[in-house]
Design a protein around this motif. Structure first.
Motif, PDB file in Angstrom:
ATOM      1  N   LYS A 168       0.814  -1.210   0.000  1.00 43.07           N
ATOM      2  CA  LYS A 168       0.000   0.000   0.000  1.00 43.07           C
ATOM      3  C   LYS A 168       0.850   1.264   0.000  1.00 43.07           C
ATOM      4  CE  LYS A 168      -3.630   0.025   2.663  1.00 43.07           C
ATOM      5  NZ  LYS A 168      -4.468  -0.103   3.892  1.00 43.07           N
ATOM      6  N   SER A 225      -4.969   0.308  -3.053  1.00 36.14           N
ATOM      7  CA  SER A 225      -3.934   1.010  -3.820  1.00 36.14           C
ATOM      8  C   SER A 225      -4.033   0.724  -5.316  1.00 36.14           C
ATOM      9  CB  SER A 225      -2.536   0.618  -3.316  1.00 36.14           C
ATOM     10  OG  SER A 225      -2.330  -0.779  -3.439  1.00 36.14           O
ATOM     11  N   TYR A 273      -3.743   3.667  -7.625  1.00 38.77           N
ATOM     12  CA  TYR A 273      -2.372   4.190  -7.716  1.00 38.77           C
ATOM     13  C   TYR A 273      -1.569   3.395  -8.737  1.00 38.77           C
ATOM     14  CZ  TYR A 273      -3.306   7.016  -3.587  1.00 38.77           C
ATOM     15  OH  TYR A 273      -3.827   7.933  -2.704  1.00 38.77           O
TER      16      TYR A 273
END
Length: 501
Positions: free
Chosen positions: A214, A403, A406
């Motif tokens: 993460k 995540s 991302y």
């Protein structure tokens, strides 16, 4: 300095004696507070902040000088430009091949709260303990043949603050979380590069495992944003590496049931029943769904006797445990079923402690907390108390539940990535990692195939058009390099050299 207002008011008669007593009391308190302030100023002067580093040539327990370049130090980071209340400790080992040109890597150990020394000793670093029954003497060190430092320079960092030897000079500094720790890491890298300008042109990768799944994408995004904003120095970031990564609760935890069925840990009947009763959601269960709860209880009864970090190895939880993700979901909360079902589980067969993999973890505090070792590592006296391999009392905020977005953002920017999973890890099953990678919807460039080490299948791999490589490590656990060091080193060496696995 007058720290207290010594003007007193008294009630009723006899005020003179009362005033004298109060004045003496305030005088004593004033003196004590002045001493505390002076001691704090002395303490601050003894703990230089911003940046400090030292070369380590010898380590207690290791015979002779170290055959590699080891540097330890602190870098001050914090909330503002002038704030450096957080002191992040690191170990830096130069590549044993060609440090002038080889890649530079920042390594984050999981947890959150597991020391960088854990990754260095038990996963990818150049030395390890001689595992023998502890007799009160200093544990011995021996070189490892499959250290990743053979082909890359690696910074192992104690992050977040409160981990390992990293500390704060203020109470507020210990308040951290996903976002704040990633900001601190970007600050760390910027300052470290300024003090090591010879590595500015080396390709940089950020890597980590477990909970770092993460954090690493956040750090990469911070570096990329800083470069785009024209921040100095420019950091030559090329990509990232993640092992057995915590990524998304739904993907990671929901695949545990399917994984257990595929590995023959639960019967077909239970698998079909729990799929139907829980509707495929094993993480956030409706409290009124009694059938689902009963099926999940049966699931945990079948699997609680296993070591979830590596299902083929014995469960030695009476030794120092594996990282916290073993019993905690990606959102930081224990499953109620697992918590309750663990109450009635007891290992049936006692296992000699020294034969457990986790026995080596118990050697680490005996070595690290020895004053000779601390002095050799240049640990600031009084900065922390007892060193712990994994610290779980952190004031840590779980800011990021997933995540995945991302990763999508970093893919759009063209960064290379290697995501690998030990295929015998039930903490973060490879099925979950494979599933969220597929959810990014990138086309496949190199279809599913085996990769080979020493004429044997070491795992399976697939490469996507976003420059992301996914690999399983056959027989690997949580995390893979600890269980399969030779295979993981071969995987890393090939990928970092931009060769196919």
């Amino acid at each position: 300095m007058d720290l207290l207002n010594t003007t007193n008011t008294t009630r009723g008669g006899g005020g003179g004696a009362g005033n004298k007593q109060c004045n003496w009391l305030y005088f004593i308190i004033n003196v004590m507070m002045t001493l505390v302030l002076e001691l704090h100023l002395i303490w601050s002067s003894l703990l230089p902040i911003s940046y400090s580093a030292a070369i380590v040539t010898h380590l207690p327990g290791f015979p002779g000088p170290l055959p590699f370049h080891l540097e330890t130090g602190y870098v001050g980071v914090g909330g503002g430009e002038s704030s450096e209340d957080v002191q992040l400790f690191y170990y830096f080992i130069k590549s044993e091949k060609n440090p002038e040109k080889d890649p530079l890597m920042l390594w984050l150990t999981g947890g959150p709260g597991c020391s960088a020394l854990s990754g260095l000793l038990f996963e990818i670093g150049p030395f390890f303990f001689v595992v023998e029954e502890y007799n009160g003497t200093l544990p011995k060190l021996v070189l490892k043949p499959h250290s990743w430092t053979q082909v890359a320079s690696i910074i192992f960092i104690d992050s977040p603050v409160g981990t390992g030897f990293s500390y704060s000079t203020t109470s507020q500094g210990y308040e951290t979380g996903d976002l704040k720790s990633s900001e601190h890491l970007y600050q760390f890298l910027t300052k470290w590069m300024i003090n090591h300008p010879e590595f500015l042109n080396n390709p940089l990768y950020v890597a980590g495992d477990s909970y770092s799944g993460k954090i690493v994408p956040l750090v990469i995004k911070g570096i990329a944003d800083g470069n785009e904003a024209g921040n100095e120095p420019f950091i030559n970031i090329k990509g990232y590496i993640l092992g057995n990564p915590v990524t998304d609760q739904v993907f990671d935890n929901n695949k545990q049931v399917q994984y257990a069925h595929g590995m023959g840990l639960i019967p077909d009947e239970l698998y079909e029943s729990v799929k139907k009763s829980c509707g495929g959601n094993y993480v956030q269960i409706d409290p009124t769904n009694v059938h689902c709860w009963m099926d999940m209880l049966s699931f945990y009864k079948c699997t609680l006797g296993l070591n979830p970090g590596q299902i083929l190895e014995p469960l030695c939880f009476f030794a120092s445990p594996k990282p916290k993700e073993m019993v905690v979901g990606a959102d930081g909360r224990r499953s109620l079923i697992r918590q309750k079902s663990s109450d009635f589980f007891t290992p049936l067969l006692p296992i000699p402690l020294v034969e457990c993999r986790s026995y080596a973890y118990s050697l680490a505090p005996n070595w690290v907390n020895d004053n000779r070792v601390r002095n050799a590592l240049h640990i600031r006296k009084g900065s922390i108390g007892k060193w712990e391999r994994c610290s779980y009392g952190l004031r840590y905020s779980v800011d990021i539940q997933s995540s995945i977005q991302y990763h999508a953002n970093l893919s759009e920017k063209g960064f290379r990535s290697l995501i690998y999973s030990g295929d015998h890890d039930m903490i973060v099953p490879f099925l979950g990692t494979e599933a969220w990678i597929k959810s990014l919807n990138y086309s496949i460039l190199d279809e599913w195939r085996s990769w080979i080490v020493d004429a044997e299948i070491a795992g399976y791999t697939r490469t996507y058009s976003n420059r992301m490589t996914f690999a399983t490590v056959k027989g690997g656990g949580h995390t893979a390099p600890e269980y399969k060091p030779k295979e993981c080193f071969a995987m890393f060496k090939r990928w970092i050299s931009e060769e196919p696995l």
